[in-house]
Design an enzyme around this catalytic site. Structure first.
Site, short mmCIF file in Angstrom:
data_model
loop_
_atom_site.label_atom_id
_atom_site.label_comp_id
_atom_site.label_asym_id
_atom_site.label_seq_id
_atom_site.Cartn_x
_atom_site.Cartn_y
_atom_site.Cartn_z
N SER A 267 -13.74 20.09 9.53
CA SER A 267 -13.63 21.18 10.49
C SER A 267 -12.37 22.01 10.23
O SER A 267 -12.20 22.54 9.14
CB SER A 267 -13.68 20.62 11.91
OG SER A 267 -14.01 21.64 12.84
N ASP B 215 -20.67 20.62 12.08
CA ASP B 215 -19.32 20.07 12.04
C ASP B 215 -19.29 18.62 11.54
O ASP B 215 -20.02 17.75 12.03
CB ASP B 215 -18.72 20.13 13.45
CG ASP B 215 -17.22 19.98 13.45
OD1 ASP B 215 -16.74 18.94 12.96
OD2 ASP B 215 -16.52 20.89 13.95
#
Length: 554
Positions: free
Chosen positions: A67, A211
């Site tokens: 991320s 993610d």
């Protein structure tokens, strides 16, 4: 060896082996591997960590990020220093990049109802049939920003970057961890930060990625697997759980949900790290770049606190193999994927003269930008593929669905007028790339307009617009209601010359008021000169627009 030389050598060895805070004590041996966690803008603390490592000459053998850790890690791996990253953060307009709303001033006439300014209510014609938006933000402008920033280094594999790098994402379909180590660095960063519900999943390599924090928010195990033998320092900026009173917005709920989901995988991997840095940012909001200075400072403070232990780990690490400077690669071919075959072949033919020349990153960015300006393109990215001693530049295009429909409304307490808006666009009507736009305003007053664009490339497009409108109002100082009908027709030929976008055509309208008709018509012309490097978050360049109409009333 002379007596004086012996004293000098002895003094240098004493400094290197006993002076744990000296630069040579860290750089005389190997380096460390960083595992950078996700955490939204809390991940800006990674910049502070990197700054301290640079200031103390502590080598980095590799970076694995998830991320925001993938974004900071990827940019660092491509050559950005901690100071440069802090300057980027201070100059970037995160709100504009996320909102993806162009000012009407910067839009060509054919894009007055920009697809980038709204999330489709539903779409038709895609592989998944009828569908809606898969996230609050498309992240397309973030991808373009990443591509622009990462263009300073062109590689096929991320192991060839100045610092070897890998990003972690999650396969939304299977739930598997996906480690991205080649292809497009910008797409790898964009896929790794696709927080579910906030960002749309990112298609890459035949997978739909979100993610990486869902499976490995602190990628220590991946770092150990990719860089065996090196000490792994984990930088954990995972959010702390919020109390019920702190859950005030949708973003808070998403943040809390992700924290609950990632807590177990963080606890499992954090035990495998040689050292864990935990900057004091856990309670900060998920998206709040206004406190960037405080977040970066927290990363610096935590790293300085553990500097002696970091230096000790670096001293005992294996030596980092010398990095060979990557020679300029020769462009062997150009490939465009995702557009109709005719369009792909046309673009290859247009830039065929570049084949056989050294690859120019700025040329790639210009082509990437040109393709992204097409009306039917949602996003475009590029990567290199090896081919007979050189490389093929592959431009990967995500086309918009054949049909999109948006529904909105307007209401206010300032006047009695209320409207419901229905905007739709339908592509590939008569040929690949053309588009038909339908816009309706339904309510106390009404309006409708239809526009046809002959090509998705404005440089060779004809545009025809038909419009009709009924407007009624009752001024406060009179009792009689006033109303009129207005009908319009316009034909425009668009064309481009370098940084100039222009159009010329003919327009006319009829206004019906109190039983009388008034007709007017005349030539129209517009010209836009644009050298901005980015429409959303420009850092250099300028733009000027001129619109002229001449009307003749009958």
């Amino acid at each position: 060896m002379s007596y004086i030389k012996r004293i000098c050598v002895g003094f240098m060895l004493l400094v290197c082996f006993l002076g744990n805070n000296s630069p040579c004590s860290a750089s005389s041996r190997g380096g460390i591997v960083l595992a950078l966690s996700g955490g939204g803008t809390k991940g800006l603390a990674h910049i502070g960590v990197l700054q301290v490592l640079e200031e103390n000459n502590i080598p980095i053998a590799g970076i694995v990020g998830t991320s925001m850790g993938a974004i900071i890690g990827g940019l660092t791996a491509s050559g950005y220093t901690g100071i440069e990253l802090e300057e980027v953060v201070n100059n970037i307009d995160l709100g504009s990049l996320l909102a993806e709303k162009d000012s009407s001033m910067v839009l060509p006439l054919g894009e007055r109802t920009s697809e980038n300014s709204a999330i489709p209510w539903f779409s038709l014609g895609s592989r998944r049939g009828i569908g809606g938006a898969l996230g609050g933000f498309s992240g397309v402008k973030l991808l373009e920003k990443f591509a622009h920033m990462a263009a300073r280094v062109q590689v096929v594999r991320f192991s060839e970057l100045p610092i070897p790098f890998a990003a972690v994402a999650t396969d939304l379909e299977t739930g598997e961890k996906v480690v991205l180590q080649s292809g497009s660095l910008a797409s790898a960063m964009r896929a790794s930060m696709a927080i579910p519900a906030l960002f749309e999943p990112w298609p890459l390599g035949g997978r739909l990625l979100v993610d990486g924090g869902l499976v490995s928010n602190l990628p220590v195990l991946t770092a150990r697997e990719l860089f065996p033998g090196y000490p792994v320092i984990a930088v954990n900026v995972t959010s702390e759980k919020k109390s019920r009173l702190e859950l005030r917005t949708l973003v808070d709920v998403v943040d809390q949900s992700i924290t609950v989901l990632t807590q177990q995988n963080v606890e499992r991997e954090i035990r495998e790290a040689d050292l864990v840095l935990t900057p004091a940012v856990g309670k900060l909001p998920l998206f709040d770049a206004t406190q960037a200075d405080l977040v970066i400072a927290a990363g610096r403070k935590e790293t300085l606190t553990h500097l002696k232990a970091i230096v000790s780990l670096a001293q005992t690490a294996p030596e980092i193999p010398p990095r060979r400077k990557q020679p300029s690669q020769v462009l062997m071919d150009i490939c465009v994927r995702g557009l109709p075959d005719r369009e792909c072949k046309g673009l290859r033919t247009k830039y065929f003269s570049q084949i056989g020349k050294p690859i120019d990153p700025q040329w790639i960015l210009r082509v990437n930008k040109e393709i992204s300006r097409r009306m039917d393109v949602l996003a475009v990215d590029y990567h290199l593929e090896e081919d007979h001693g050189g490389a093929v530049v592959v431009f990967s295009v995500q086309r918009r669905p054949q049909s999109e429909v948006r529904i909105g409304g307007y209401t206010t307490n300032l006047h009695p007028y209320r409207w419901l808006y229905v905007n739709s666009i339908h592509r590939d009507i008569y040929k690949d790339g053309d588009a038909l736009k339908l816009n309706l305003k339904i309510g106390t007053q009404w309006a409708a307009d239809v526009g046809y664009l002959s090509s998705s490339e404005l440089s060779k497009a004809w545009e025809v617009n038909l419009s009709a409108q009924r407007w009624e109002l009752t001024p406060r100082n009179v009792s009689e209601e006033r109303g009129w009908d207005r009908y319009g027709l316009g034909v425009t030929r668009h064309f481009t010359m370098g940084n100039v976008l222009a159009g010329a055509g003919l327009g006319g309208e009829r206004v019906h008021y109190k039983g009388k008709d008034e007709d007017s018509w005349g030539p129209t012309f517009y010209l836009t000169y644009n050298t901005l490097d980015d429409m959303m978050d420009p850092t250099k360049g300028s733009m000027m627009r001129v619109i002229m109409t001449s009307c003749y009333i009958e």
